[in-house]
Design a protein around this motif. Structure first.
Motif, mmCIF file in Angstrom:
data_model
loop_
_atom_site.group_PDB
_atom_site.id
_atom_site.type_symbol
_atom_site.label_atom_id
_atom_site.label_comp_id
_atom_site.label_asym_id
_atom_site.label_seq_id
_atom_site.Cartn_x
_atom_site.Cartn_y
_atom_site.Cartn_z
ATOM 1 N N MET A 1 0.843 -1.206 0.000
ATOM 2 C CA MET A 1 0.000 0.000 0.000
ATOM 3 C C MET A 1 0.863 1.235 0.000
ATOM 4 N N GLU A 2 0.388 2.252 -0.656
ATOM 5 C CA GLU A 2 1.138 3.511 -0.700
ATOM 6 C C GLU A 2 0.334 4.566 0.019
ATOM 7 N N ILE A 3 0.927 5.162 1.043
ATOM 8 C CA ILE A 3 0.242 6.256 1.733
ATOM 9 C C ILE A 3 0.900 7.547 1.276
ATOM 10 N N SER A 4 0.146 8.391 0.628
ATOM 11 C CA SER A 4 0.721 9.675 0.240
ATOM 12 C C SER A 4 0.827 10.535 1.480
ATOM 13 N N PRO A 5 1.881 11.329 1.633
ATOM 14 C CA PRO A 5 2.023 12.159 2.838
ATOM 15 C C PRO A 5 0.867 13.136 3.017
ATOM 16 N N ALA A 6 0.252 13.549 1.927
ATOM 17 C CA ALA A 6 -0.804 14.558 2.021
ATOM 18 C C ALA A 6 -1.990 14.084 2.840
ATOM 19 N N ILE A 114 1.092 4.621 14.254
ATOM 20 C CA ILE A 114 -0.021 3.787 13.805
ATOM 21 C C ILE A 114 0.460 2.759 12.780
ATOM 22 N N VAL A 115 1.103 3.233 11.727
ATOM 23 C CA VAL A 115 1.557 2.302 10.683
ATOM 24 C C VAL A 115 2.687 2.951 9.897
ATOM 25 N N GLU A 116 3.556 2.103 9.334
ATOM 26 C CA GLU A 116 4.635 2.621 8.484
ATOM 27 C C GLU A 116 4.408 2.148 7.068
ATOM 28 N N ASP A 117 4.608 3.057 6.127
ATOM 29 C CA ASP A 117 4.466 2.695 4.728
ATOM 30 C C ASP A 117 5.846 2.420 4.166
ATOM 31 N N GLY A 118 6.101 1.151 3.834
ATOM 32 C CA GLY A 118 7.423 0.800 3.347
ATOM 33 C C GLY A 118 7.795 1.522 2.084
ATOM 34 N N ARG A 119 6.786 1.789 1.234
ATOM 35 C CA ARG A 119 7.111 2.294 -0.105
ATOM 36 C C ARG A 119 7.640 3.721 -0.114
ATOM 37 N N TYR A 120 6.932 4.650 0.549
ATOM 38 C CA TYR A 120 7.397 6.039 0.569
ATOM 39 C C TYR A 120 8.039 6.388 1.896
ATOM 40 N N GLY A 121 8.044 5.449 2.832
ATOM 41 C CA GLY A 121 8.668 5.701 4.128
ATOM 42 C C GLY A 121 7.856 6.557 5.061
#
Lengths: 136, 386
Positions: A1-6, A114-121
């Motif tokens: 999953m990708e979480i955008s910083p926005a 809460i959670v870390e997004d591996g893809r964008y860090g």
């Protein structure tokens, strides 16, 4: 999953500080904050700092977690009634023994990862609830 | 409104793991059967599907399916309302015919869930919660059902054993249904011992992951007169209603599904039907607890009493209403976006008298109650034998 910083950035104040909306027309509070009162439809709303303590309405221990939370399994999640009556859903934390949980327990909000997004860090922070010390 | 609308044809595929068939293949299989029955070419297509954009990376699904089924240039759109997509698609098709815009509409519900591991599918289903305040925190639809189930058991003093009657009944009904995913009876003991998903929810309290497609052809009387129907009497849709609510009912008590009560009452009013007249109902039992709450919101049990009535023998085949003779979401299966179309086809077949599984007792009036586990969207369709 990708979480955008926005996305987590947009909601950071309400999520980090438990800020909701109070309706000036009907007096009810709601969380998360909406542009219009979900109860009476009024747009006359003000931001309100919600209480950081409440009681457990219900809780569950989740073993079947989404893929990006695999390292968090089992997750304990709960519905909390804050001391002003506002209802919030959140994970529970600092639970050494899940069998010690009881509905009606006193809990308090704490700031947690809460959670870390591996893809964008991106590391998403937010509020979890833990048993009020001395209540377990 | 306007014109009378009939279910002129139905088609189902068996729910299950179907690696060899994609969305279009499954849709084509169901659609072919549904269109063959009345022998007419639909003028428009409504598709229901929840996960195609996420898992198959396919948008514009209705356009893709329309041109694959020989319906190029027809009006074609996808309807999405979470797990209630299928029934809302039927309602959309109904409005197109009732309004006079089209004389016949093909409604196809289709879902592929088994191409990916369950953790991926769980993450996709979590898009039915609030993405910023719930899914991002790791909450899932099953965790909500866990909150509901614990709350219900404690508030009303309902036991694990009483609740286990529901999945046992669903499997018993599905054993006769050739389209069901699970056709093996289970016991209350196996329910109570099955793996914990979100305590106190066990695996046998949850509907399975599966692929499937269901289709119905909705038609006005004019279209039916020109067609060559295969001999079964069409069934009429006499009332429809929908209601929405906040995602995950942060506005309601955990034992309430207000959109279900609202849509159910509105649909009955439009159909001029009393709930006592309903002989068969296919209701949304995504989790055991969901079924209990839906039964209570429909008014067939007092609060907290649905499981007890079930334990006393109510709602079984022959009872009025007979609930989920198909085996329900639990055992017939729940290819999420397609489920509401399955339910519509099943009730139509019950009223026609040719449902190939367990038969309901009274088949004059039937109802579909489709929702989401937290009733963020509900669609109700009332059908009557002509």
């Amino acid at each position: 999953m990708e979480i955008s910083p926005a996305q987590p950035w947009r909601t950071r104040i309400s999520r980090y500080r438990l800020v909701g909306h109070k309706c000036k027309s009907c007096g009810r509070t709601h969380y998360p904050p909406q542009p219009v009162c979900p109860y009476c439809g009024s747009s006359e709303l003000e931001e309100v700092q919600l209480p950081r303590r409440g009681t457990l309405i219900s809780y569950t221990i989740v073993y079947s977690v989404p893929e990006q939370y695999r390292s968090h399994s089992p997750l304990v999640v709960a519905r909390v009634r804050l001391d002003d009556g506002t209802v919030v859903d959140a994970p529970l934390t600092d639970i050494a023994d899940p069998s010690s949980l009881k509905t009606g327990m006193r809990v308090e909000a704490v700031f947690r990862r809460i959670v870390e997004d591996g893809r964008y860090g991106i590391i998403v922070y937010g509020v979890k609830f833990r048993p009020v010390l001395g209540s377990v | 409104m306007s014109r009378r609308v009939f279910v002129a044809g139905v088609g189902l595929t068996r729910v299950g793991r179907n690696y060899a068939k994609g969305l279009v293949d499954l849709a084509a299989e169901a659609a072919r059967k549904a269109v063959e029955e009345p022998g007419l070419t639909p003028q428009a297509l409504i598709v229901s599907n929840l996960l195609g954009q996420l898992l198959d990376k396919q948008s514009l699904l209705a356009s893709k399916i329309a041109s694959s089924l020989g319906l190029r240039y027809r009006y074609a759109v996808r309807v999405e309302a979470g797990q209630a997509s299928g029934a809302h698609a039927v309602i959309t098709g109904y409005t197109l015919v009732a309004s006079g815009l089209y004389d016949s509409v093909l409604v196809v519900g289709v879902e592929k869930m088994t191409d990916y591991p369950s953790a991926t599918v769980t993450a996709s289903l979590s898009t039915t919660l609030d993405s910023e305040y719930q899914a991002m925190y790791g909450l899932t639809p099953a965790s909500y059902a866990g909150l509901q189930m614990r709350y219900y058991m404690e508030k009303y003093g309902v036991s694990r054993d009483e609740l286990s009657e529901w999945p046992v009944l669903m499997h018993a009904n599905a054993a006769e249904n050739p389209y069901a995913q699970f056709r093996r009876p289970i016991t209350k003991e196996s329910v109570a011992k099955s793996q914990v998903v979100a305590d106190p929810i066990r695996v046998l309290d949850t509907s399975p992951v599966g692929d499937g497609a269901a289709a119905v052809v909705l038609a006005a009387e004019e279209a039916l007169r020109e067609a060559q129907p295969r001999g079964t009497d069409p069934v009429e849709i006499v009332g429809v209603a929908g209601a929405s609510d906040a995602v995950a009912t942060m506005l309601s008590e955990l034992d309430r599904l207000p959109s279900v009560a609202l849509a159910f009452r509105a649909a009955l009013r439009r159909a001029r039907v009393d709930s006592k007249e309903i002989g068969v109902a296919e209701i949304h039992d995504e989790y055991t607890i969901t079924a209990m709450l839906v039964i209570e919101e429909m008014g067939y049990a007092d609060r907290g009493k649905a499981a007890k009535l079930l334990a006393e023998g109510r709602f079984r085949p022959g009872d009025k209403p007979t609930l989920n003779p198909s085996g329900g979401l639990k055992a017939r299966g729940h290819p999420v976006g397609a489920t509401g179309v399955y339910q519509t086809a099943e009730v139509a077949m019950q009223l026609r008298g040719d449902f190939p599984g367990v038969k309901a007792g009274d088949t004059e009036v039937g109802v579909v109650v489709s929702s989401t586990p937290q009733a963020a969207s509900t669609a109700v369709i009332v059908l009557r034998r002509t």
